[in-house]
Design an enzyme around this catalytic site. Structure first.
Site, PDB file in Angstrom:
ATOM      1  N   HIS A  72       0.543  -0.776  -0.024  1.00 44.21           N
ATOM      2  CA  HIS A  72       0.010  -0.105   0.093  1.00 44.21           C
ATOM      3  C   HIS A  72       0.997   0.840   0.039  1.00 44.21           C
ATOM      4  CE1 HIS A  72      -3.778  -2.066   1.509  1.00 44.21           C
ATOM      5  NE2 HIS A  72      -3.681  -2.179   0.103  1.00 44.21           N
ATOM      6  N   TYR A 201     -10.333   4.595   7.508  1.00 42.02           N
ATOM      7  CA  TYR A 201     -10.575   5.131   8.530  1.00 42.02           C
ATOM      8  C   TYR A 201     -11.269   5.771   8.507  1.00 42.02           C
ATOM      9  CZ  TYR A 201      -5.606   2.729   9.700  1.00 42.02           C
ATOM     10  OH  TYR A 201      -4.951   1.690  10.046  1.00 42.02           O
ATOM     11  N   PRO A 293      -5.728  -0.731  18.102  1.00 39.28           N
ATOM     12  CA  PRO A 293      -5.626  -0.916  17.487  1.00 39.28           C
ATOM     13  C   PRO A 293      -5.361  -0.188  16.153  1.00 39.28           C
ATOM     14  CG  PRO A 293      -7.623  -2.651  17.844  1.00 39.28           C
ATOM     15  CD  PRO A 293      -6.171  -1.407  18.749  1.00 39.28           C
ATOM     16  N   LYS A 297       0.174  -1.190  15.375  1.00 38.56           N
ATOM     17  CA  LYS A 297       1.571  -1.244  14.992  1.00 38.56           C
ATOM     18  C   LYS A 297       1.885  -2.053  15.913  1.00 38.56           C
ATOM     19  CE  LYS A 297       2.751   2.867  13.559  1.00 38.56           C
ATOM     20  NZ  LYS A 297       3.071   2.251  12.182  1.00 38.56           N
ATOM     21  N   TYR A 385       3.261   6.114  10.008  1.00 39.07           N
ATOM     22  CA  TYR A 385       2.787   4.849   9.825  1.00 39.07           C
ATOM     23  C   TYR A 385       2.775   3.855   9.094  1.00 39.07           C
ATOM     24  CZ  TYR A 385      -2.019   2.621   8.231  1.00 39.07           C
ATOM     25  OH  TYR A 385      -2.759   1.246   7.314  1.00 39.07           O
TER      26      TYR A 385
HETATM   27  C1  LIG Z   1      -7.753  -8.803  18.235  1.00 42.37           C
HETATM   28  C2  LIG Z   1      -6.352  -8.635  17.854  1.00 42.37           C
HETATM   29  C3  LIG Z   1      -6.085  -7.408  16.903  1.00 42.37           C
HETATM   30  C4  LIG Z   1      -5.232  -7.454  16.766  1.00 42.37           C
HETATM   31  N1  LIG Z   1      -5.258  -6.282  15.459  1.00 42.37           N
HETATM   32  C5  LIG Z   1      -3.897  -5.978  15.160  1.00 42.37           C
HETATM   33  C6  LIG Z   1      -3.529  -5.700  14.160  1.00 42.37           C
HETATM   34  O1  LIG Z   1      -4.061  -5.364  13.489  1.00 42.37           O
HETATM   35  N2  LIG Z   1      -1.664  -4.663  13.995  1.00 42.37           N
HETATM   36  C7  LIG Z   1      -1.319  -4.846  14.304  1.00 42.37           C
HETATM   37  O2  LIG Z   1      -0.008  -4.393  14.453  1.00 42.37           O
HETATM   38  N3  LIG Z   1      -1.212  -5.628  15.975  1.00 42.37           N
HETATM   39  C8  LIG Z   1      -2.683  -6.201  16.412  1.00 42.37           C
HETATM   40  N4  LIG Z   1      -2.627  -6.648  17.628  1.00 42.37           N
HETATM   41  C9  LIG Z   1      -2.193  -6.861  18.099  1.00 42.37           C
HETATM   42  C10 LIG Z   1      -0.614  -7.755  17.945  1.00 42.37           C
HETATM   43  O3  LIG Z   1      -1.800  -9.122  17.307  1.00 42.37           O
HETATM   44  C11 LIG Z   1       0.024  -8.117  18.830  1.00 42.37           C
HETATM   45  O4  LIG Z   1       0.284  -7.283  18.978  1.00 42.37           O
HETATM   46  C12 LIG Z   1       1.123  -8.784  18.837  1.00 42.37           C
HETATM   47  O5  LIG Z   1      -0.033 -10.525  18.571  1.00 42.37           O
HETATM   48  C13 LIG Z   1       2.053  -9.375  19.609  1.00 42.37           C
HETATM   49  O6  LIG Z   1       2.990 -10.282  19.795  1.00 42.37           O
HETATM   50  P1  LIG Z   1       3.813 -10.906  21.140  1.00 42.37           P
HETATM   51  O7  LIG Z   1       4.925 -11.802  20.509  1.00 42.37           O
HETATM   52  O8  LIG Z   1       4.777  -9.815  21.205  1.00 42.37           O
HETATM   53  O9  LIG Z   1       2.724 -11.578  21.530  1.00 42.37           O
HETATM   54  P2  LIG Z   1       1.205 -12.573  21.510  1.00 42.37           P
HETATM   55  O10 LIG Z   1       1.415 -12.453  19.826  1.00 42.37           O
HETATM   56  O11 LIG Z   1       0.635 -12.376  21.846  1.00 42.37           O
HETATM   57  O12 LIG Z   1       2.718 -13.837  21.867  1.00 42.37           O
HETATM   58  C14 LIG Z   1       2.745 -14.213  22.906  1.00 42.37           C
HETATM   59  C15 LIG Z   1       3.170 -15.826  23.057  1.00 42.37           C
HETATM   60  O13 LIG Z   1       3.315 -15.799  24.329  1.00 42.37           O
HETATM   61  C16 LIG Z   1       2.991 -17.185  24.754  1.00 42.37           C
HETATM   62  N5  LIG Z   1       2.228 -17.546  26.612  1.00 42.37           N
HETATM   63  C17 LIG Z   1       1.778 -16.542  27.073  1.00 42.37           C
HETATM   64  N6  LIG Z   1       1.783 -16.549  28.670  1.00 42.37           N
HETATM   65  C18 LIG Z   1       2.852 -18.244  28.485  1.00 42.37           C
HETATM   66  C19 LIG Z   1       2.971 -18.606  29.092  1.00 42.37           C
HETATM   67  N7  LIG Z   1       2.776 -18.458  30.746  1.00 42.37           N
HETATM   68  N8  LIG Z   1       3.443 -19.393  28.780  1.00 42.37           N
HETATM   69  C20 LIG Z   1       4.687 -19.811  27.676  1.00 42.37           C
HETATM   70  N9  LIG Z   1       3.876 -19.131  26.891  1.00 42.37           N
HETATM   71  C21 LIG Z   1       2.725 -17.891  26.811  1.00 42.37           C
HETATM   72  C22 LIG Z   1       1.630 -17.002  24.128  1.00 42.37           C
HETATM   73  O14 LIG Z   1       0.401 -18.474  23.562  1.00 42.37           O
HETATM   74  C23 LIG Z   1       1.893 -16.890  22.638  1.00 42.37           C
HETATM   75  O15 LIG Z   1       1.614 -17.678  21.977  1.00 42.37           O
HETATM   76  C24 LIG Z   1      -3.639  -7.212  17.402  1.00 42.37           C
HETATM   77  C25 LIG Z   1      -3.988  -8.302  18.741  1.00 42.37           C
HETATM   78  C26 LIG Z   1      -5.335  -8.638  18.901  1.00 42.37           C
HETATM   79  C27 LIG Z   1      -6.309  -9.799  20.267  1.00 42.37           C
END
Ligand SMILES: Cc1cc2nc3c(=O)[nH]c(=O)nc-3n(C[C@H](O)[C@H](O)[C@H](O)COP(=O)(O)OP(=O)(O)OC[C@H]3O[C@@H](n4cnc5c(N)ncnc54)[C@H](O)[C@@H]3O)c2cc1C
Length: 391
Positions: A72, A201, A293, A297, A385
């Site tokens: 995009h 948006y 969201p 980011k 962005y």
């Molecule tokens: C509904 C929704 C929509 C979203 N939309 C967007 C978007 O449009 N754009 C964007 O940039 N971001 C979006 N996000 C945010 C984005 O998905 C997260 O910021 C991203 O997944 C963060 O990655 P992470 O690896 O830090 O955490 P997570 O993806 O939460 O991964 C953490 C991992 O740790 C594991 N875990 C948790 N506790 C334990 C434990 N005690 N022991 C072992 N493993 C554990 C979990 O199972 C998971 O696999 C969205 C989030 C949600 C919930």
């Protein structure tokens, strides 16, 4: 078992960190409480910053993204149905964003991890970081009912907002800064072509709406809703009527309706935990911070954190210098706060707040109209962005 880096969580942060360390020859083991299918099935982020795209390409993981992702060069805003475009590519000197779902990113990361022998222990129960403030940290967990232990040099807490790592930092040290928004996002996925080839948006009297997509044949739409909204009250037809109304007639004419195959409500929150390091424990991604969201980011911030963390750990193992790991928290937080500001600001000019009176709404409309006519204001949005530089 022994490794250099014990990584808790195989989400984007944990898995990306494992890949970065593997390329530098640094041993790591990931402990994940769920299984691969569950993680890959989670419908979450969809827009990748230029920085994230660059990293995936650098890791040799850009192949499928290059073929299937949508580049995009601009994004659109709507005020009560009137649309204007922001040319993010022109305003940032060539940067773009990539529409490529988090599920696809995870699939590419898992496939390549399997080929490279990156060690992931799935279904690890009761994972606990231990002795993080001492010189010999380790992690324990239960596997098929047996207690296991992994000794390590450092622990990377990449276990998301509900993980265990953040809680290992003493309350006397940990500071949390938080804003919980008085609304959520009701989102659907449907196999219909998007209404527009770019994201829209929309700020509307009735509340925010977003027209987004995952591919040329799969659309993602969101509307702002009450936090306690009941999904059962939102059959598809009601959702389509409401999103069309908020996007305005020009876009509504192109909204293709179809049965949704995913429908969910996400609460909105801004939250930052400081510091992101305590002793031998580092926090990265959602374990340390959450953004609403708006602005897409969350995943991108997780990626930026682990780029900084991998650089610091590589420096430590290659040159023996602790300077990188000592500055990790401050360096990551400096960028995190800027992304928090952007996500908070973008949320505040596009959503309807319960306490909003006529004046507050006029201010939102004036700010959006100012942006429509000001290259300087558009540049601010565009450079945030596509993702701020990794400094
Ligand atoms: C509904 C929704 C929509 C979203 N939309 C967007 C978007 O449009 N754009 C964007 O940039 N971001 C979006 N996000 C945010 C984005 O998905 C997260 O910021 C991203 O997944 C963060 O990655 P992470 O690896 O830090 O955490 P997570 O993806 O939460 O991964 C953490 C991992 O740790 C594991 N875990 C948790 N506790 C334990 C434990 N005690 N022991 C072992 N493993 C554990 C979990 O199972 C998971 O696999 C969205 C989030 C949600 C919930």
């Amino acid at each position: 078992m022994r490794t250099k880096i014990a990584i808790i969580g195989a989400g984007p942060a944990g898995l990306m960190l494992a890949h970065l360390l593997q390329r530098e020859g640094i041993d790591a083991v990931i402990l994940e409480s769920r299984d691969r299918d569950y993680i890959e099935g989670r419908v979450r982020a969809g827009v990748l910053e230029q920085t994230t795209v660059n990293l995936l390409e650098r890791l040799g993981l850009g192949g499928r993204m290059g073929r299937e992702g949508l580049i995009h060069t601009g994004t659109k805003l709507a005020i009560d149905g009137e649309i204007f475009r922001i040319d993010i590519q022109e305003l940032t000197g060539g940067s773009t964003v990539m529409v490529y779902g988090q599920q696809e990113v995870m699939r590419d990361l898992f496939d390549d991890a399997a080929e490279r022998g990156i060690k992931i222990i799935f279904n690890a129960a009761e994972v606990r970081p231990r002795e993080v403030a001492g010189s010999r940290p380790y992690v324990t967990w239960r596997e098929n009912g047996t207690e296991r232990r992994l000794d390590c040099d450092f622990i990377a807490g990449c276990d998301g907002f509900h993980g265990v790592s953040r809680g290992c930092i003493p309350k006397t040290v940990l500071k949390t800064f938080e804003r919980v928004y008085p609304f959520g996002w009701l989102g659907i996925l449907a196999d219909v072509p998007p209404a527009n080839h770019e994201l829209i948006y929309a700020n509307h009297e009735r509340g925010f709406a977003l027209a987004s997509m995952r591919s040329a044949t799969r659309s993602r739409y969101y509307i702002q809703c009450a936090v306690d909204e009941n999904l059962a009250d939102w059959p598809d037809e009601r959702f389509w009527d409401e999103v069309a109304r908020r996007l305005g007639p020009e876009t509504a004419a192109h909204v293709v309706r179809g049965p949704s195959f995913e429908k969910s409500i996400a609460p909105l929150r801004s939250s930052v935990t400081e510091p992101m390091r305590h002793g031998k424990l580092f926090l990265a991604g959602d374990a340390a911070h959450i953004v609403p969201p708006t602005g897409a980011k969350g995943l991108n911030l997780a990626v930026a954190d682990v780029i900084f963390l991998a650089e610091a750990l590589t420096d430590f193992y290659q040159s023996g210098s602790a300077s990188g790991i000592d500055h990790y928290s401050a360096r990551a937080l400096a960028r995190v706060w800027k992304a928090e500001r952007f996500s908070w600001w973008f949320t505040s000019i596009t959503h309807r707040f319960p306490e909003m009176d006529g004046f507050a709404r006029k201010m939102q409309v004036a700010e959006l109209n100012y942006m429509r006519g000001s290259r300087a204001a558009q540049t601010m949005l565009a450079e945030n962005y596509v993702g701020l530089p990794l400094q």
